[in-house]
Design an enzyme around this catalytic site. Structure first.
Site, PDB file in Angstrom:
ATOM      1  N   SER A 237       0.793  -1.009  -0.062  1.00 22.62           N
ATOM      2  CA  SER A 237       0.110   0.073  -0.113  1.00 22.62           C
ATOM      3  C   SER A 237       0.770   1.105   0.129  1.00 22.62           C
ATOM      4  O   SER A 237       1.888   1.115   0.329  1.00 22.62           O
ATOM      5  CB  SER A 237      -1.055   0.133   1.394  1.00 22.62           C
ATOM      6  OG  SER A 237      -0.197   0.484   2.461  1.00 22.62           O
ATOM      7  N   ASP A 238       0.341   2.315  -0.540  1.00 18.48           N
ATOM      8  CA  ASP A 238       1.048   3.756  -0.249  1.00 18.48           C
ATOM      9  C   ASP A 238       0.653   3.787   1.166  1.00 18.48           C
ATOM     10  O   ASP A 238      -0.271   3.160   1.761  1.00 18.48           O
ATOM     11  CB  ASP A 238       0.337   4.629  -1.123  1.00 18.48           C
ATOM     12  CG  ASP A 238       1.294   5.871  -1.398  1.00 18.48           C
ATOM     13  OD1 ASP A 238       2.191   6.108  -0.506  1.00 18.48           O
ATOM     14  OD2 ASP A 238       0.944   6.884  -2.098  1.00 18.48           O
TER      15      ASP A 238
END
Length: 756
Positions: A237-238
């Protein structure tokens, strides 16, 4: 020989099988801001992920909660906005190679880059981190970068997947995109990098795509990325992008970053416990995390790297990034390149205090920074006069009258004035979009005053996204440096004094008006939705299709020499189109040529721009030299996304190469074409299934269908197929037009069966 996560998948499966449910949940979420969770009892060490993409931003011990504070000194290479202007993947690979070496020395397992999102609007706050408005150029530059980094056994993270084209409401906004532009523009560069280089990780973006968060979008992460493209790496994920951890695991997001302080693992354990999340989905995520950890540990070595050598590389690369936008003659002589005997006035604080990178998570702590003022003084024989003229942060338009007056006085006394203008450091950063694209009024006023006393004026620009050049182009010469990294100052001086030939080319269009840009009415959206109403017509595709005037077109860039592209030939094969041409340096100086190859198909079943970049080459040529080169356009690059077709996996939508006469344009920009040829390309077999709801035109498009219908017209109606009649009734579904043509249900079914 380095190993990759794929080499450790079998061992990772064994390890995960030995872990408890809680351990498996724990290792799929970060241990801290930058580290993953270790399982010492199973021999799994943690690994470090750190920001890039144009340099290492590894925080020192005790990283702050937001990950934005002090980082180790590292070489800052030109950001993507400038790198793309080289049109040279080999140069991008060299930068990746250097970064891979540095990552090994700093014990980094994954470098978070490259960023390849499209530049949809000039106001995009993070445009400086992205390559281009064109997916072909972005994909080729990024693939080379990944290749360079990963040859050292260090992973990359292809980001931000996907459609992360604005900073406004980036944590919640939904990018609402139709299938064709989604695949042809916003996913195409990602697809190329994944299928050609297999980055170790892909970073899922903050935003939603058509209403679903990227981090929990099974269509994006599993069906498309893994299913269609064959990605075998890890999806991370960011930072802070996960909304629902259990849903993200189910969708195929392997690693949540940073730590959630136990919330994510607890949610996953609960979901497995109540049966809403299959434990097998968690196992798959955990296995990919463990495999990457094993590879990172396997490749870890005690090593160092030469920062001075990398700084020199950064400066050399920066020279290739500089774009000479304009170099009109004054008194029958171009102002550039400068000669040593000219008395130069250097004006503008950016010459002494360069703007060389953007703000936010990609901000590198450079090893040292070259400035153009000192570098220019090293090339000039007379003493260089310097006046700051303005304060870079003074954006309110007032300026300092005393500073400006001294600058104008210096310009009046000089042979040539070099005026350095740009956007202040705090005005372009991750986290917010720009609200305006104009340079500060104080700078524009200063430029006008300088031009009034000395028409022999050269403007040098520093900025991370396109700026309004309406007032700037009043100067006879304009050099665009964008953001050039820590070696940019010396690079600019070398270009200005002709030590090297300017060979940068614009990777994005510079419009005349912001209102002319494709996303003007649909950026940044409203009520958490942004509609991509321009479809596939992003950037130069939009301007060229509408024949709109632009300030400078995509691909534009001047040189101190002249080059021609002649004797163009194109040969189509099953692999694609081979375009051969002769490149000649027709000038009196050594220099570089940047060959741009575009394709177009005027007679198409879908709306297409007049031309799209599908091939390129950058080469050095001595004065008078010519070279015969061949540029391959892969067949896949000719395809459009057909939502009505069926892919090999049976899912709706597929790439289709349309048969026809393709125009090949070879030129210096999308609007400066030296030569054009036409080549016939065979189309892909149709996967469309004709049925009663197909139109008469669709039926007639199949040769056997046209033959059967022509026979029916002659035998039953005593008439020929008339072109005007085809246009009149061609859009009617067969089941509705059949009674008009004397076809009952049985006869229509028989006709359809005959053409299957």
């Amino acid at each position: 020989m380095t190993s990759s996560p794929a080499d450790h998948r079998a061992r990772a499966t064994e390890i995960v099988a030995s872990l408890t449910l809680r351990q498996k949940a724990d290792i799929t979420t970060g241990a801290s801001f930058w580290d993953t969770v270790a399982v010492e009892s199973a021999g799994v060490a943690s690994f470090v992920l750190t920001d890039g993409p144009h340099g290492i931003r590894k925080q020192v011990d005790g990283a702050d909660a937001l990950g934005l504070n002090a980082s180790v000194p590292a070489v800052c290479f030109p950001p993507a906005v400038a790198m793309a202007c080289t049109f040279d993947p080999e140069l991008s690979e060299q930068v990746g190679d250097a970064l891979g070496q540095a990552c090994l020395a700093e014990k980094i397992g994954v470098l978070l880059g490259p960023g390849i999102n499209m530049k949809r609007s000039p106001l995009g706050g993070r445009n400086f981190e992205y390559y281009s408005e064109d997916p072909f150029l972005a994909g080729r530059m990024a693939a080379a970068y990944v290749k360079g980094v990963q040859r050292h056994g260090v992973g990359t993270s292809l980001k931000h997947f996907a459609a992360n084209n604005q900073e406004t409401e980036r944590f919640r906004v939904s990018a609402d995109i139709d299938p064709r532009p989604l695949h042809e523009i916003y996913l195409r560069a990602f697809e190329h990098v994944v299928t050609s280089e297999q980055p170790w990780t892909v970073m899922a973006a903050y935003n939603k795509i058509n209403g679903v968060y990227a981090t929990q979008n099974a269509w994006l992460l599993t069906e498309t990325l893994r299913g269609r493209w064959g990605f075998d790496g890890l999806v991370v994920s960011d930072w802070g992008a996960v909304d629902d951890r259990a849903a993200a695991v189910a969708a195929g997001l392997d690693l949540e970053m940073p730590t959630s302080n136990g919330l994510g693992p607890a949610a996953v354990v609960a979901a497995v416990g109540d049966g809403s999340l299959p434990e097998a989905a968690l196992d798959a995520c955990a296995e990919r995390v463990v495999a990457l950890a094993l590879a990172a540990g396997d490749n870890a070595v005690d090593t160092t790297y030469d920062r001075d050598e990398q700084h020199d590389l950064a400066a050399a690369v920066a020279r290739r990034c500089v774009v000479l936008l304009k170099n009109d003659p004054v008194d029958d002589e171009p102002l550039l390149p400068l000669t040593a005997e000219r008395r130069i006035a250097v004006i503008g604080e950016f010459a002494r205090t360069p703007r060389f990178q953007g703000g936010g998570s990609s901000k590198v702590n450079p090893t040292r920074v070259d400035n153009a003022l000192d570098a220019a003084a090293g090339h000039a024989a007379p003493e260089v006069i310097f006046e700051p003229g303005f304060a870079p942060g003074d954006a309110d338009g007032t300026g300092d009258e005393g500073m400006a007056a001294r600058a104008v006085s210096a310009a009046r006394e000089a042979d040539i004035a070099l005026v350095f203008l740009g956007v202040a450091d705090g005005d372009e950063s991750e986290g917010f979009d720009r609200t305006d694209w104009r340079l500060p009024q104080a700078q524009l006023d200063l430029l006008a005053a300088v031009l009034a006393v000395n028409p022999r004026t050269v403007v040098v620009l520093s900025h991370g996204s396109v700026v309004d050049l309406a007032d700037v182009v009043a100067a006879p010469a304009v050099v665009d440096g964008y953001l050039l990294g820590e070696g940019g100052g010396s690079a600019l001086a070398d270009i200005l004094y002709g030590i090297d030939d300017p060979s940068g080319r614009l990777a994005e269009t510079i419009p005349i008006r912001l209102q002319d840009t494709p996303a003007w009415l649909d950026f940044p959206g409203e009520k958490l939705h942004v509609r991509y109403g321009e479809g596939v017509f992003i950037g130069y595709r939009w301007f060229d299709a509408r024949e709109l005037p632009v300030r400078f077109p995509f691909g534009h860039g001047l040189s101190y020499t002249t080059t021609t592209f002649t004797d163009v030939e194109a040969v189509a094969s099953a692999e694609g189109i081979d375009v051969s041409l002769t490149v000649t340096n027709t000038g009196k100086r050594d220099g570089r040529a940047v060959v741009q190859v575009y394709t177009g198909l005027e007679q198409s079943v879908v709306a297409r721009p007049p031309r799209e970049l599908k091939g390129m080459a950058a080469l050095a040529l001595a004065a008078g030299e010519n070279q015969r080169i061949t540029v391959r356009i892969p067949r896949a690059e000719l395809a459009y996304w057909d939502r009505a077709a069926t892919g090999g996996d049976g899912a709706p939508g597929a790439w289709v190469v349309e048969g026809g006469d393709y125009r090949i344009d070879v030129g210096h920009s999308s609007r400066d074409i030296d030569a054009s040829v036409t080549v016939t390309v065979a189309g892909d077999p149709s996967t469309a299934v004709l049925g009663p709801d197909s139109t008469l035109s669709e039926f007639l498009a199949v040769p056997a269908g046209r033959q059967r219908m022509a026979q029916h017209f002659q035998q039953t109606l005593g008439a020929e197929l008339d072109p005007t009649m085809e246009k009149l009734i061609g859009s009617i579904p067969l089941r509705r037009v059949a009674p008009m043509l004397g076809l009952d249900t049985a006869a229509l079914d028989a006709m359809l069966s005959a053409v299957e």
